[in-house]
Design a protein around this motif. Structure first.
Motif, PDB file in Angstrom:
ATOM      1  N   THR A   1       0.848  -1.197   0.000  1.00  0.00           N
ATOM      2  CA  THR A   1       0.000   0.000   0.000  1.00  0.00           C
ATOM      3  C   THR A   1       0.882   1.245   0.000  1.00  0.00           C
ATOM      4  N   LEU A   2       0.524   2.229  -0.811  1.00  0.00           N
ATOM      5  CA  LEU A   2       1.235   3.507  -0.857  1.00  0.00           C
ATOM      6  C   LEU A   2       0.394   4.562  -0.145  1.00  0.00           C
ATOM      7  N   ILE A   3       1.005   5.227   0.847  1.00  0.00           N
ATOM      8  CA  ILE A   3       0.340   6.292   1.609  1.00  0.00           C
ATOM      9  C   ILE A   3       1.217   7.527   1.470  1.00  0.00           C
ATOM     10  N   GLU A   4       0.773   8.504   0.694  1.00  0.00           N
ATOM     11  CA  GLU A   4       1.665   9.604   0.318  1.00  0.00           C
ATOM     12  C   GLU A   4       0.925  10.939   0.306  1.00  0.00           C
ATOM     13  N   ARG A   5       1.583  11.968   0.871  1.00  0.00           N
ATOM     14  CA  ARG A   5       1.125  13.363   0.854  1.00  0.00           C
ATOM     15  C   ARG A   5      -0.276  13.534   1.451  1.00  0.00           C
ATOM     16  N   ASN A   6      -0.579  12.790   2.486  1.00  0.00           N
ATOM     17  CA  ASN A   6      -1.851  12.949   3.190  1.00  0.00           C
ATOM     18  C   ASN A   6      -1.659  13.798   4.439  1.00  0.00           C
ATOM     19  N   ARG A   7      -2.771  14.329   4.958  1.00  0.00           N
ATOM     20  CA  ARG A   7      -2.774  15.051   6.232  1.00  0.00           C
ATOM     21  C   ARG A   7      -3.726  14.339   7.183  1.00  0.00           C
ATOM     22  N   PHE A   8      -3.170  13.868   8.299  1.00  0.00           N
ATOM     23  CA  PHE A   8      -3.962  13.201   9.325  1.00  0.00           C
ATOM     24  C   PHE A   8      -3.865  14.051  10.594  1.00  0.00           C
ATOM     25  N   THR A   9      -4.952  14.680  10.997  1.00  0.00           N
ATOM     26  CA  THR A   9      -4.909  15.596  12.133  1.00  0.00           C
ATOM     27  C   THR A   9      -6.035  15.288  13.113  1.00  0.00           C
ATOM     28  N   ASN A  10      -5.713  15.412  14.403  1.00  0.00           N
ATOM     29  CA  ASN A  10      -6.702  15.298  15.481  1.00  0.00           C
ATOM     30  C   ASN A  10      -7.454  13.968  15.458  1.00  0.00           C
TER      31      ASN A  10
ATOM     32  N   SER B   1       2.925  -6.005   4.715  1.00  0.00           N
ATOM     33  CA  SER B   1       4.324  -5.819   4.339  1.00  0.00           C
ATOM     34  C   SER B   1       4.435  -4.975   3.075  1.00  0.00           C
ATOM     35  N   GLY B   2       5.612  -4.382   2.906  1.00  0.00           N
ATOM     36  CA  GLY B   2       5.864  -3.602   1.704  1.00  0.00           C
ATOM     37  C   GLY B   2       5.085  -2.303   1.641  1.00  0.00           C
ATOM     38  N   VAL B   3       4.706  -1.757   2.789  1.00  0.00           N
ATOM     39  CA  VAL B   3       3.944  -0.509   2.829  1.00  0.00           C
ATOM     40  C   VAL B   3       4.913   0.669   2.725  1.00  0.00           C
ATOM     41  N   ILE B   4       4.539   1.682   1.948  1.00  0.00           N
ATOM     42  CA  ILE B   4       5.330   2.910   1.826  1.00  0.00           C
ATOM     43  C   ILE B   4       4.522   4.047   2.431  1.00  0.00           C
ATOM     44  N   ILE B   5       5.081   4.686   3.458  1.00  0.00           N
ATOM     45  CA  ILE B   5       4.445   5.826   4.130  1.00  0.00           C
ATOM     46  C   ILE B   5       5.370   7.014   3.911  1.00  0.00           C
ATOM     47  N   ARG B   6       4.988   7.921   3.023  1.00  0.00           N
ATOM     48  CA  ARG B   6       5.940   8.919   2.545  1.00  0.00           C
ATOM     49  C   ARG B   6       5.308  10.309   2.458  1.00  0.00           C
ATOM     50  N   ASN B   7       6.020  11.297   3.001  1.00  0.00           N
ATOM     51  CA  ASN B   7       5.676  12.720   2.855  1.00  0.00           C
ATOM     52  C   ASN B   7       4.275  13.051   3.364  1.00  0.00           C
ATOM     53  N   ASN B   8       3.901  12.472   4.488  1.00  0.00           N
ATOM     54  CA  ASN B   8       2.618  12.771   5.109  1.00  0.00           C
ATOM     55  C   ASN B   8       2.805  13.705   6.300  1.00  0.00           C
ATOM     56  N   GLN B   9       1.743  14.405   6.669  1.00  0.00           N
ATOM     57  CA  GLN B   9       1.682  15.165   7.916  1.00  0.00           C
ATOM     58  C   GLN B   9       0.751  14.433   8.870  1.00  0.00           C
ATOM     59  N   ILE B  10       1.290  14.051  10.023  1.00  0.00           N
ATOM     60  CA  ILE B  10       0.507  13.330  11.026  1.00  0.00           C
ATOM     61  C   ILE B  10       0.628  14.118  12.324  1.00  0.00           C
ATOM     62  N   MET B  11      -0.482  14.696  12.776  1.00  0.00           N
ATOM     63  CA  MET B  11      -0.411  15.651  13.876  1.00  0.00           C
ATOM     64  C   MET B  11      -1.546  15.430  14.872  1.00  0.00           C
ATOM     65  N   HIS B  12      -1.238  15.681  16.152  1.00  0.00           N
ATOM     66  CA  HIS B  12      -2.222  15.780  17.236  1.00  0.00           C
ATOM     67  C   HIS B  12      -2.967  14.469  17.487  1.00  0.00           C
TER      68      HIS B  12
ATOM     69  N   GLY C   1      -2.774   6.324  21.626  1.00  0.00           N
ATOM     70  CA  GLY C   1      -2.645   6.723  20.237  1.00  0.00           C
ATOM     71  C   GLY C   1      -1.200   6.845  19.788  1.00  0.00           C
ATOM     72  N   ALA C   2      -1.010   6.857  18.488  1.00  0.00           N
ATOM     73  CA  ALA C   2       0.316   7.009  17.894  1.00  0.00           C
ATOM     74  C   ALA C   2       0.159   7.652  16.529  1.00  0.00           C
ATOM     75  N   GLY C   3       1.210   8.335  16.097  1.00  0.00           N
ATOM     76  CA  GLY C   3       1.190   8.859  14.740  1.00  0.00           C
ATOM     77  C   GLY C   3       1.187   7.731  13.729  1.00  0.00           C
ATOM     78  N   ILE C   4       2.137   6.801  13.884  1.00  0.00           N
ATOM     79  CA  ILE C   4       2.220   5.605  13.038  1.00  0.00           C
ATOM     80  C   ILE C   4       2.439   4.410  13.956  1.00  0.00           C
TER      81      ILE C   4
ATOM     82  N   HIS D   1       3.371  16.206  17.674  1.00  0.00           N
ATOM     83  CA  HIS D   1       2.422  16.306  18.783  1.00  0.00           C
ATOM     84  C   HIS D   1       1.512  15.078  18.860  1.00  0.00           C
ATOM     85  N   CYS D   2       2.138  13.931  19.055  1.00  0.00           N
ATOM     86  CA  CYS D   2       1.403  12.682  19.240  1.00  0.00           C
ATOM     87  C   CYS D   2       1.843  12.044  20.560  1.00  0.00           C
ATOM     88  N   ALA D   3       1.022  11.149  21.075  1.00  0.00           N
ATOM     89  CA  ALA D   3       1.423  10.432  22.285  1.00  0.00           C
ATOM     90  C   ALA D   3       2.713   9.662  22.020  1.00  0.00           C
TER      91      ALA D   3
END
Length: 453
Positions: free
Chosen positions: A251-260, A271-282, A288-291, A308-310
């Motif tokens: 799975t490709l996860i790219e340029r997303n914003r995950f907030t609150n 397996s084989g997941v790519i998590i790239r250039n995302n904003q994960i905040m609050h 909880g965790a960012g990733i 700003h994540c636990a």
């Protein structure tokens, strides 16, 4: 004065007040009759002018409530294969089912109301386009996955720029491949996060593109047993888990914003997941965790801002030593714990990351065996070494030792007291004159001496 005259005067004088009383009563009766006449003549038109608009509105509302909405299914059935549905603007009744390739473009003027029963719109075809519709008011059954839109055994469909709200599940894909879900605004119900449905749900669906959607107040986005999907440019907020992968490899996860959200990205057995250039905040819930990665080897976490994540990044050891988890070029800042690795097998490669203003930059298991993870070239805001030759690399290694922090590392319940004055004093005394051996958490032999933008 003669007696007769005197007697006559005595008889006439009492009669004058009685005469005046009769006149006053006559005038009062006359005024009452005039008032009654005026009220009878003027009051009905006045009341009619005041009340008529309200009665008209009530009659219109009653008529609207008693007249059933026209079914969208009729217009779908009249549209030929490959044709464009041309319904006039307005609100139509669902549920409706599309079983052949057609184009529906509501031009932001067509609403489909599910009436609170089942799924609003179902697609069981290939090559369908659904654009600029308003889908609302689905059923509330989790068992039947009542959704705004369901694509079932369909492929190469386009769902673009729709408004989907007041639904349990937003968009559900079941055994559907190569679809595009682009630019939609999705909202679930105003209820507890656990009682909502998924904003987007993929089940045994491959090679779908989920792009540039605005999603809020949902439970999760769930991807289950679905391979090679792409999540690009989405904004997900005020939900439980923004993105939840289960047995969904590549799975490709790219340029997303995950907030609150309670948790940003969760990957389990994927397996084989790519998590790239995302904003994960609050993501600051206690659990909880960012990733969060669990049994997800060969994963790349690159170029993300985790703020700003636990816990910024939480991961166990990959199931096989060759399936390394690579964490590179991320900014991990203002978290309670920057990185938390658990499991004694290691298997993490941590390169060129920026650790800034975290209460605790990194935590590696309880055993203290850090040799199985490789830390190199990271920037640590509390690095105390020098760069005498100016090459940007610290002259000495950066080491993190746990002194009094061992209390909450070994007993997580004690984390509540972390950074309290008492624990800070105890930590200071431990560093000044250790009465127990400190624990080496990690060692970066080539830390960055200066922060690089």
């Amino acid at each position: 004065m003669p007696v007769a005259a005197f007697g006559e005067q005595q008889l006439i004088q009492p009669i004058q007040p009685i005469h005046h009383l009769h006149r006053i009563r006559h005038l009062l009766l006359l005024s009452a009759r005039v008032r009654s006449f005026l009220l009878a003549a003027l009051l009905p038109p006045l009341l009619a002018s005041l009340v008529a608009p309200h009665f008209s509105a009530l009659r219109a509302a009653h008529a609207a409530s008693t007249v059933a909405l026209p079914p969208l299914q009729t217009w779908i059935d009249l549209t030929p294969t490959g044709g464009r549905l041309r319904a006039p603007p307005g609100t139509y009744a669902g549920p409706a089912v599309i079983s052949r390739a057609i184009i529906i473009d509501g031009d932001d003027k067509i609403t489909v109301d599910g009436g609170g029963e089942g799924t609003v719109l179902t697609v069981r075809a290939t090559g369908v386009t659904i654009r600029r519709l308003h889908l609302k008011h689905s059923g509330d059954s989790h068992d039947s996955l009542d959704s705004g839109l369901l694509i079932e055994n369909g492929s190469d469909n386009l769902v673009e720029n729709n408004l989907i709200d007041d639904v349990l599940f937003g968009v559900t894909l079941q055994a559907s491949n190569d679809n595009r879900i682009v630019g939609n605004r999705i909202r679930s119900r105003h209820s507890d996060p656990a009682d909502r449905g998924d904003g987007i749900r993929l089940w045994y669906s491959m090679r779908n593109r989920i792009e540039n959607n605005d999603i809020a107040r949902i439970r999760d986005i769930t991807v289950s047993n679905s391979l090679h999907n792409r999540f690009i440019g989405n904004h997900i907020t005020e939900s439980r888990r923004a993105l939840n992968l289960l047995f969904s490899h590549r799975t490709l996860i790219e340029r997303n914003r995950f907030t609150n959200n309670s948790t940003g990205i969760t990957s389990v057995n994927s397996s084989g997941v790519i998590i790239r250039n995302n904003q994960i905040m609050h993501s600051v819930d206690a659990s909880g965790a960012g990733i969060a990665l669990k049994e997800s080897g060969t994963t790349l976490v690159q170029g993300n801002e985790i703020i700003h994540c636990a816990v910024g990044l939480m991961s166990d050891s990959p199931t096989h030593p060759i399936n390394r988890i690579t964490v590179i070029d991320n900014r991990i800042a203002h978290n309670f714990t920057g990185i938390s690795f658990y499991g004694e097998r290691g298997g993490h490669l941590i390169l060129r990351n920026r650790f800034e203003h975290n209460l605790w930059p990194a935590l590696v298991g309880e055993s203290g065996q850090v040799d199985h993870n490789e830390w190199r070239g990271n920037y640590w805001d509390n690095y105390q070494g020098f760069d005498r030759n100016g090459d940007g690399v610290g002259d000495s290694a950066h080491e993190i030792w746990a002194y009094a922090d061992q209390l909450w590392i070994e007993m997580p319940m004690a984390k509540f007291f972390s950074n309290s004055p008492l624990l800070e004093l105890l930590d200071f005394l431990e560093r000044l004159a250790p009465f127990s051996s400190p624990k080496l958490v990690l060692r970066d032999p080539q830390p960055q001496a200066h922060r690089q933008q």
